[in-house]
Design a protein around this motif. Sequence first.
Motif, PDB file in Angstrom:
ATOM      1  N   PHE A   1     -13.785  -1.764   1.012  1.00  0.00           N
ATOM      2  CA  PHE A   1     -13.274  -2.089  -0.312  1.00  0.00           C
ATOM      3  C   PHE A   1     -12.900  -0.781  -1.007  1.00  0.00           C
ATOM      4  CE2 PHE A   1     -15.633  -5.833   0.798  1.00  0.00           C
ATOM      5  CZ  PHE A   1     -14.829  -6.851   0.315  1.00  0.00           C
ATOM      6  N   LEU A   2     -11.605  -0.477  -0.939  1.00  0.00           N
ATOM      7  CA  LEU A   2     -11.095   0.731  -1.582  1.00  0.00           C
ATOM      8  C   LEU A   2     -10.828   0.431  -3.042  1.00  0.00           C
ATOM      9  CD1 LEU A   2      -8.488   1.775   1.150  1.00  0.00           C
ATOM     10  CD2 LEU A   2     -10.891   2.436   1.000  1.00  0.00           C
ATOM     11  N   ARG A   3     -11.210   1.340  -3.910  1.00  0.00           N
ATOM     12  CA  ARG A   3     -10.885   1.172  -5.320  1.00  0.00           C
ATOM     13  C   ARG A   3      -9.419   1.530  -5.514  1.00  0.00           C
ATOM     14  NH1 ARG A   3     -14.816   2.364  -2.652  1.00  0.00           N
ATOM     15  NH2 ARG A   3     -15.215   4.462  -3.464  1.00  0.00           N
ATOM     16  N   GLY A   4      -8.672   0.592  -6.114  1.00  0.00           N
ATOM     17  CA  GLY A   4      -7.230   0.756  -6.174  1.00  0.00           C
ATOM     18  C   GLY A   4      -6.645   0.635  -7.555  1.00  0.00           C
ATOM     19  N   ILE A   5      -5.443   1.171  -7.689  1.00  0.00           N
ATOM     20  CA  ILE A   5      -4.673   1.092  -8.933  1.00  0.00           C
ATOM     21  C   ILE A   5      -3.410   0.292  -8.649  1.00  0.00           C
ATOM     22  CG2 ILE A   5      -3.472   2.368 -10.744  1.00  0.00           C
ATOM     23  CD1 ILE A   5      -5.326   4.749 -10.109  1.00  0.00           C
ATOM     24  N   LEU A   6      -3.353  -0.909  -9.185  1.00  0.00           N
ATOM     25  CA  LEU A   6      -2.184  -1.780  -9.053  1.00  0.00           C
ATOM     26  C   LEU A   6      -1.174  -1.462 -10.137  1.00  0.00           C
ATOM     27  CD1 LEU A   6      -3.867  -5.236  -8.453  1.00  0.00           C
ATOM     28  CD2 LEU A   6      -2.032  -4.346  -7.018  1.00  0.00           C
ATOM     29  N   GLN A   7       0.101  -1.521  -9.780  1.00  0.00           N
ATOM     30  CA  GLN A   7       1.136  -1.399 -10.799  1.00  0.00           C
ATOM     31  C   GLN A   7       2.439  -2.019 -10.293  1.00  0.00           C
ATOM     32  OE1 GLN A   7       1.290   2.797 -11.582  1.00  0.00           O
ATOM     33  NE2 GLN A   7       2.209   3.324  -9.630  1.00  0.00           N
ATOM     34  N   HIS A   8       3.303  -2.364 -11.247  1.00  0.00           N
ATOM     35  CA  HIS A   8       4.625  -2.880 -10.909  1.00  0.00           C
ATOM     36  C   HIS A   8       5.601  -1.712 -10.841  1.00  0.00           C
ATOM     37  CE1 HIS A   8       3.775  -7.185 -11.217  1.00  0.00           C
ATOM     38  NE2 HIS A   8       2.997  -6.890 -12.246  1.00  0.00           N
ATOM     39  N   GLU A   9       6.317  -1.627  -9.736  1.00  0.00           N
ATOM     40  CA  GLU A   9       7.321  -0.576  -9.575  1.00  0.00           C
ATOM     41  C   GLU A   9       8.632  -1.218  -9.133  1.00  0.00           C
ATOM     42  OE1 GLU A   9       5.982   2.476  -6.949  1.00  0.00           O
ATOM     43  OE2 GLU A   9       4.233   3.000  -8.154  1.00  0.00           O
ATOM     44  N   PHE A  25       0.846  -1.191   0.000  1.00  0.00           N
ATOM     45  CA  PHE A  25       0.000   0.000   0.000  1.00  0.00           C
ATOM     46  C   PHE A  25       0.885   1.246   0.000  1.00  0.00           C
ATOM     47  CE2 PHE A  25      -3.231   2.772   2.263  1.00  0.00           C
ATOM     48  CZ  PHE A  25      -4.147   2.766   1.217  1.00  0.00           C
ATOM     49  N   GLN A  26       0.486   2.268  -0.742  1.00  0.00           N
ATOM     50  CA  GLN A  26       1.330   3.439  -0.947  1.00  0.00           C
ATOM     51  C   GLN A  26       0.828   4.685  -0.225  1.00  0.00           C
ATOM     52  OE1 GLN A  26       4.368   3.103  -3.112  1.00  0.00           O
ATOM     53  NE2 GLN A  26       3.665   1.178  -2.205  1.00  0.00           N
ATOM     54  N   GLU A  27      -0.198   4.552   0.611  1.00  0.00           N
ATOM     55  CA  GLU A  27      -0.787   5.714   1.258  1.00  0.00           C
ATOM     56  C   GLU A  27      -1.043   5.435   2.733  1.00  0.00           C
ATOM     57  OE1 GLU A  27      -4.319   6.919  -0.901  1.00  0.00           O
ATOM     58  OE2 GLU A  27      -3.492   6.114  -2.769  1.00  0.00           O
ATOM     59  N   SER A  28      -1.615   6.426   3.400  1.00  0.00           N
ATOM     60  CA  SER A  28      -2.088   6.252   4.766  1.00  0.00           C
ATOM     61  C   SER A  28      -3.613   6.203   4.737  1.00  0.00           C
ATOM     62  CB  SER A  28      -1.626   7.411   5.655  1.00  0.00           C
ATOM     63  OG  SER A  28      -0.213   7.417   5.764  1.00  0.00           O
ATOM     64  N   PHE A  29      -4.184   5.337   5.584  1.00  0.00           N
ATOM     65  CA  PHE A  29      -5.636   5.172   5.604  1.00  0.00           C
ATOM     66  C   PHE A  29      -6.056   4.749   6.999  1.00  0.00           C
ATOM     67  CE2 PHE A  29      -9.233   2.171   5.295  1.00  0.00           C
ATOM     68  CZ  PHE A  29     -10.196   3.028   4.798  1.00  0.00           C
ATOM     69  N   SER A  30      -7.196   5.269   7.453  1.00  0.00           N
ATOM     70  CA  SER A  30      -7.712   4.866   8.755  1.00  0.00           C
ATOM     71  C   SER A  30      -9.224   4.703   8.683  1.00  0.00           C
ATOM     72  CB  SER A  30      -7.353   5.899   9.831  1.00  0.00           C
ATOM     73  OG  SER A  30      -7.928   7.157   9.518  1.00  0.00           O
ATOM     74  N   LYS A  31      -9.758   3.873   9.561  1.00  0.00           N
ATOM     75  CA  LYS A  31     -11.201   3.608   9.577  1.00  0.00           C
ATOM     76  C   LYS A  31     -11.593   3.064  10.938  1.00  0.00           C
ATOM     77  CE  LYS A  31     -11.218  -1.223   7.996  1.00  0.00           C
ATOM     78  NZ  LYS A  31     -11.841  -1.753   9.234  1.00  0.00           N
ATOM     79  N   HIS A  32     -12.913   2.964  11.151  1.00  0.00           N
ATOM     80  CA  HIS A  32     -13.419   2.287  12.345  1.00  0.00           C
ATOM     81  C   HIS A  32     -13.350   0.774  12.123  1.00  0.00           C
ATOM     82  CE1 HIS A  32     -14.681   6.016  14.118  1.00  0.00           C
ATOM     83  NE2 HIS A  32     -15.440   6.324  13.061  1.00  0.00           N
ATOM     84  N   THR A  33     -13.336   0.042  13.210  1.00  0.00           N
ATOM     85  CA  THR A  33     -13.186  -1.414  13.107  1.00  0.00           C
ATOM     86  C   THR A  33     -14.526  -2.131  13.102  1.00  0.00           C
ATOM     87  OG1 THR A  33     -12.918  -1.537  15.511  1.00  0.00           O
ATOM     88  CG2 THR A  33     -10.915  -1.411  14.181  1.00  0.00           C
TER      89      THR A  33
END
Length: 409
Positions: free
Chosen positions: A350-358, A337-345
């Motif tokens: 389901f976050l919409r994401g962009i996968l890539q090879h780096e 994961f490339q970001e910071s994210f927080s939520k209640h438990t």
Amino acid sequence: MDQLTSLGLAQQTVLDAAHPLGCEKIGLLDSLGRVLGEDILAPRSNPPWDNSAMDGFAVRWADIKQDYAITRIPELNIVEDVAAGAVATKTVGPGEAIRIMTGAPMPAGADTVVRVEYTEPSGTKVRIMKAEAGQGSNIRPKGEDVIEGECIIPKGTQLRSGEIGMLAILAKSFVLVSQRPRVAILSTGDELADLDESFDEHKIVNSNSYGIAAAVQESGGIPVLLGIAKDDPDSLKDKIRQGLTCDILVLSGGVSMGDYDFTKPVFAELGADMNFWKLAIRPGQPVAFGKIQGKLAFGLPGNPVSSMVTFDQLVRPAMLKMGGHRKWERPVVRALFQESFSKHTDRRHFLRGILQHENGVLTVRTTGGQGSGILTSMVKANGFIDVPEEVESLKPGDSVNVQLLSRNF
């Protein structure tokens, strides 16, 4: 207040209620992407006989296995020519060769094929300038690909181009496949207008029906668009009755707790046996599922992203099972994961994401804004970042599960 149902329990409830449909026989060229409804057994071996893998000469290995540094080059008598599709009428004896084309059955007596570029034919003679690697070279043995009676393609296989080619080899002009589920799609709300309607600026275009219809097709089903039901119990009831002619009913909107959300009482009036009304997920908490007159009935949220996510997690697996598939889970990969994210438990996200090879590493970031009305998040996404209920936060570099929506990354 309805209790939140975990997604895992909801998925199992839906799958337990979904049962495979029957089968139908269709033409081979119409079967691409369909699910095979029978085991395919080979009626004969392929190849059905030993055959030449090269254009060249069928010979006896004993006649050509010589030390070329100290002995003469072998010269053999050409006793016959055999084209592909023809069968030799003569036997290869000592000092003899038969000219043979790729795919032609091996003549009796021959145990090796010398490719044409290693020979110098002249009239009725051929000189073997270079021996092959050993006895049996350039011969495809009987049954190398398929053995008679073998199960070549098992029931439940989704047919691709390779399977279509194999079915053609086996002379299957018609194949038995699982029926595709018919899915009735209904949107609700006075605020909606359809694509071909004239509408004012206060209306919302009915995107859900078309997004869901496309998802139905991607899942191997047949969409049946019922249009829009107004915020009126009688209108909703009439549309739902139409939808019950299909295998599955998918309704979007009207499953919340607003004054004009009539789905729950209408379902009850139609004798629905409901399993749940709310899910512990985001987006997509207000989701209903049950059976009405024996048909699977889903009530999905009205927000477009919520409806697509919940369709993918619940309706799609049910469709795949009903359509004869053996697996209904999306492929999952691990990514950083490339970001910071927080939520209640309390809910699974389901976050919409962009996968890539780096630099040889699989990474994922969100598509940006994750609001349930931001449909561009689905347009940009090639995966769902699956954040379990118990996870409170993610930081850059954390490993996460990503459900693949596309393999193009």
